[in-house]
Design a protein around this motif. Structure first.
Motif, mmCIF file in Angstrom:
data_model
loop_
_atom_site.group_PDB
_atom_site.id
_atom_site.type_symbol
_atom_site.label_atom_id
_atom_site.label_comp_id
_atom_site.label_asym_id
_atom_site.label_seq_id
_atom_site.Cartn_x
_atom_site.Cartn_y
_atom_site.Cartn_z
ATOM 1 N N GLY A 191 0.865 -1.401 0.306
ATOM 2 C CA GLY A 191 0.091 0.065 0.025
ATOM 3 C C GLY A 191 0.772 1.244 -0.012
ATOM 4 O O GLY A 191 0.587 2.246 -0.788
ATOM 5 N N ALA A 192 1.565 1.334 0.872
ATOM 6 C CA ALA A 192 2.641 2.370 1.081
ATOM 7 C C ALA A 192 3.600 2.641 -0.343
ATOM 8 O O ALA A 192 3.807 3.692 -0.684
ATOM 9 C CB ALA A 192 3.525 2.561 2.299
ATOM 10 N N ALA A 193 3.816 1.691 -0.857
ATOM 11 C CA ALA A 193 4.672 1.549 -2.026
ATOM 12 C C ALA A 193 3.967 2.291 -3.284
ATOM 13 O O ALA A 193 4.653 3.068 -3.727
ATOM 14 C CB ALA A 193 5.245 0.265 -2.322
ATOM 15 N N GLN A 194 2.875 1.863 -3.449
ATOM 16 C CA GLN A 194 2.164 2.436 -4.500
ATOM 17 C C GLN A 194 1.936 3.998 -4.399
ATOM 18 O O GLN A 194 1.841 4.668 -5.230
ATOM 19 C CB GLN A 194 0.959 1.444 -4.992
ATOM 20 C CG GLN A 194 -0.172 1.559 -3.939
ATOM 21 C CD GLN A 194 -1.294 0.666 -4.118
ATOM 22 O OE1 GLN A 194 -2.176 0.875 -4.940
ATOM 23 N NE2 GLN A 194 -1.118 -0.610 -3.637
ATOM 24 N N GLY A 195 1.527 4.362 -3.151
ATOM 25 C CA GLY A 195 1.002 5.638 -2.822
ATOM 26 C C GLY A 195 2.271 6.606 -2.952
ATOM 27 O O GLY A 195 2.248 7.654 -3.608
ATOM 28 N N THR A 196 3.566 5.835 -2.312
ATOM 29 C CA THR A 196 4.551 6.836 -2.506
ATOM 30 C C THR A 196 5.281 7.036 -4.139
ATOM 31 O O THR A 196 5.503 7.976 -4.458
ATOM 32 C CB THR A 196 5.702 6.103 -1.605
ATOM 33 O OG1 THR A 196 5.254 6.032 -0.359
ATOM 34 C CG2 THR A 196 7.031 6.820 -1.881
ATOM 35 N N ALA A 197 5.000 5.957 -4.989
ATOM 36 C CA ALA A 197 5.328 6.135 -6.339
ATOM 37 C C ALA A 197 4.532 6.912 -7.069
ATOM 38 O O ALA A 197 5.244 7.668 -7.679
ATOM 39 C CB ALA A 197 5.282 4.698 -6.809
ATOM 40 N N VAL A 198 3.510 6.987 -6.751
ATOM 41 C CA VAL A 198 2.522 8.136 -7.399
ATOM 42 C C VAL A 198 2.833 9.367 -7.017
ATOM 43 O O VAL A 198 3.102 10.494 -7.801
ATOM 44 C CB VAL A 198 1.042 7.680 -7.196
ATOM 45 C CG1 VAL A 198 0.223 8.852 -8.033
ATOM 46 C CG2 VAL A 198 0.813 6.461 -7.960
ATOM 47 N N THR A 250 8.073 6.192 -12.879
ATOM 48 C CA THR A 250 7.760 5.540 -11.403
ATOM 49 C C THR A 250 6.319 5.138 -11.302
ATOM 50 O O THR A 250 6.209 4.044 -10.562
ATOM 51 C CB THR A 250 8.188 6.637 -10.472
ATOM 52 O OG1 THR A 250 9.279 7.088 -10.689
ATOM 53 C CG2 THR A 250 8.161 6.162 -8.951
ATOM 54 N N VAL A 251 5.534 5.716 -12.081
ATOM 55 C CA VAL A 251 3.929 5.386 -11.812
ATOM 56 C C VAL A 251 3.619 3.769 -12.112
ATOM 57 O O VAL A 251 2.741 3.226 -11.577
ATOM 58 C CB VAL A 251 2.986 6.231 -12.682
ATOM 59 C CG1 VAL A 251 2.972 7.543 -11.932
ATOM 60 C CG2 VAL A 251 3.171 6.095 -14.150
ATOM 61 N N ALA A 252 4.428 3.297 -12.944
ATOM 62 C CA ALA A 252 4.341 1.868 -13.236
ATOM 63 C C ALA A 252 4.337 0.915 -12.131
ATOM 64 O O ALA A 252 3.603 -0.281 -12.080
ATOM 65 C CB ALA A 252 5.342 1.203 -14.325
ATOM 66 N N VAL A 253 4.900 1.232 -11.190
ATOM 67 C CA VAL A 253 5.275 0.367 -9.839
ATOM 68 C C VAL A 253 3.731 0.126 -9.310
ATOM 69 O O VAL A 253 3.187 -0.672 -8.694
ATOM 70 C CB VAL A 253 6.075 1.005 -8.837
ATOM 71 C CG1 VAL A 253 5.957 0.433 -7.367
ATOM 72 C CG2 VAL A 253 7.397 1.010 -9.470
ATOM 73 N N ALA A 254 2.870 1.345 -9.320
ATOM 74 C CA ALA A 254 1.642 1.316 -8.580
ATOM 75 C C ALA A 254 0.529 0.559 -9.129
ATOM 76 O O ALA A 254 -0.364 -0.025 -8.495
ATOM 77 C CB ALA A 254 0.831 2.834 -8.787
#
Length: 456
Positions: A313-320, A349-353
């Motif tokens: 959860g934190a990873a996708q929010g941080t990436a965006v 970077t957004v691809a991570v989300a």
């Protein structure tokens, strides 16, 4: 007092031994097919942007009209994603993906018959309708071949196919457009789509991990956890809302990347076709490296009992959020190298989300409803494709100069992305929401799953 009955033995995966067997060889064959599916999918999406300059020159259309053509791709995109999501509860993934790719091939034909704005709009609208469910349904098909704790790397590879599609499409399609005209790129994609569909029909059967099985209780009696929940309850959980938010922010950047980044590189930064294609490929390569790096990291965090809130959860929010900050900064960078690095961060970077928002959403939904929920997440999360390209075209035509129009468009994108990422950071709490919904470990995979998570 009678002895307490023992719980059934656990298999190698930590799930009850009655779970279906994991066919590693077939699972990775399906993964390879899904990666190829996503490569074609993103090549289809990229072709219009790569051919934007010659198309606008030949058809003598302005930025607003081109933005309208680009947005036509999203006209039915979200609706079809939603409808096919619900249809996936009744039809096999094999049939759905086969039908999609045949429609992809057909959608490339209008511009080959008549190169006009209406033909472009019709082809892109049909392509969008056929590709709307692509990411969610291919992820759903993939999950049918992997138990919950083995889905990290396959999920990353599935979305990695999107980055790989742009990486490959940029130089190959640019070469076709330059050497043989922009129509040749559309024709090549039609042939490739049809060939993939025929191969998938032969090998793309559905996997065994297709229906939820509640874990037994401590005394060995079968669990009575829900196998179907009202969609209203699912859609109002913070985890699903946060997943939709991160998808929305990521999709805004991706839609700009596909529709306007090639034109921006050529008209504002003065790059030739080859240099622009190389830059786009480099951004896609950066996305691919991030995806393949983040996936093992997420698995490692979960194996150390980190909650999904912090591992995914934190990873996708941080990436965006990071991508949004870079989006706000690069239009004001004067030096070439810092500007290109910020462009890579903003659009790569957004691809991570994308794989992570599917993973978090999957943790709070019974497996039987997963395809439908994925369709809803995709339908709402990809609405920027309908808004961002046309809005950018209007800004370019109404601004005093194109540079001002692009800066305004990128600043709007930055605001949307940072807000969306912040919402995801605050609201995604898979374990909390799974408990509140009454889902068992097998229906809500995560650190609570019995046994140590294995590597894919």
């Amino acid at each position: 007092m009678a002895p307490r009955p023992l719980a059934p033995p656990l298999g190698r995966t930590g799930a009850p031994a009655t779970d279906p067997p994991y066919d590693r060889r077939r699972a990775w064959l399906i993964t390879a097919m899904i990666v190829a599916f996503m490569v074609i999918n993103f090549a289809d999406k990229s072709v219009l942007g790569l051919a934007a300059v010659p198309i606008m020159d030949e058809l003598d259309i302005d930025n607003s009209t081109y933005g309208l053509v680009s947005s036509a791709f999203s006209l039915l995109f979200s609706l079809s994603g939603l409808l096919v999501g619900f249809l996936s509860t009744r039809m096999s993934s094999r049939t759905l993906l086969f039908g999609m790719t045949l429609l992809w091939a057909v959608a490339q034909l209008p511009v080959l018959l008549a190169a006009t704005v209406p033909a472009l709009i019709a082809g892109r609208a049909l392509l969008g309708a056929a590709e709307g469910p692509a990411a969610s349904m291919s992820m759903h098909a993939l999950y049918k071949w992997f138990p919950p704790h083995r889905r990290g790397l396959p999920s990353a590879l599935q979305i990695g196919g999107a980055a790989l599609g742009t990486l490959i499409a940029a130089p190959v399609l640019t070469w076709l457009i330059t050497a043989y005209g922009w129509r040749s790129a559309f024709a090549a994609l039609a042939v490739v789509s049809a060939l993939w569909g025929l191969l998938w029909w032969r090998v793309g059967h559905d996997g065994p991990f297709d229906h939820a099985r509640a874990a037994p209780s401590a005394d060995g009696t079968p669990a009575t956890g829900p196998h179907h929940l009202p969609y209203r309850r699912l859609l109002t959980t913070g985890t699903v809302l946060g997943s939709i938010s991160s998808a929305f922010g990521a999709a805004w950047a991706l839609s700009l990347s596909q529709a306007w980044l090639p034109s921006y590189l050529r008209t504002e930064l003065g790059m030739g076709p080859s240099a622009a294609a190389t830059t786009i490929s480099a951004v896609s390569a950066f996305s691919l490296v991030l995806l393949l790096t983040v996936s093992p990291l997420m698995d490692a965090l979960k194996s150390r009992r980190f909650s999904s809130r912090w591992s995914t959860g934190a990873a996708q929010g941080t990436a965006v959020c990071v991508a949004g900050c870079a989006m706000a900064a690069f239009p004001f960078a004067n030096a070439a190298v810092p500007r290109l690095l910020l462009i890579a961060l903003a659009f790569g970077t957004v691809a991570v989300a994308i794989p992570l928002h599917y993973m978090t959403a999957a943790e709070v939904v019974p497996t039987a409803q997963r395809g439908a929920l994925f369709g809803i997440v995709a339908a709402t999360g990809t609405l920027p494709g309908l808004l961002a390209p046309f809005l950018t075209g209007r800004l370019l035509d109404t601004a005093g100069d194109p540079g001002t129009g692009y800066r305004t468009a990128f600043l709007i994108a930055a605001l949307v992305m940072t807000v969306a990422g912040a919402i995801a950071l605050v609201t995604i709490r898979p374990e909390h929401d799974a408990r509140r919904l009454g889902l068992g470990p097998e229906q809500a995979p995560g650190p609570s799953t019995p046994g140590r998570p294995g590597r894919p």
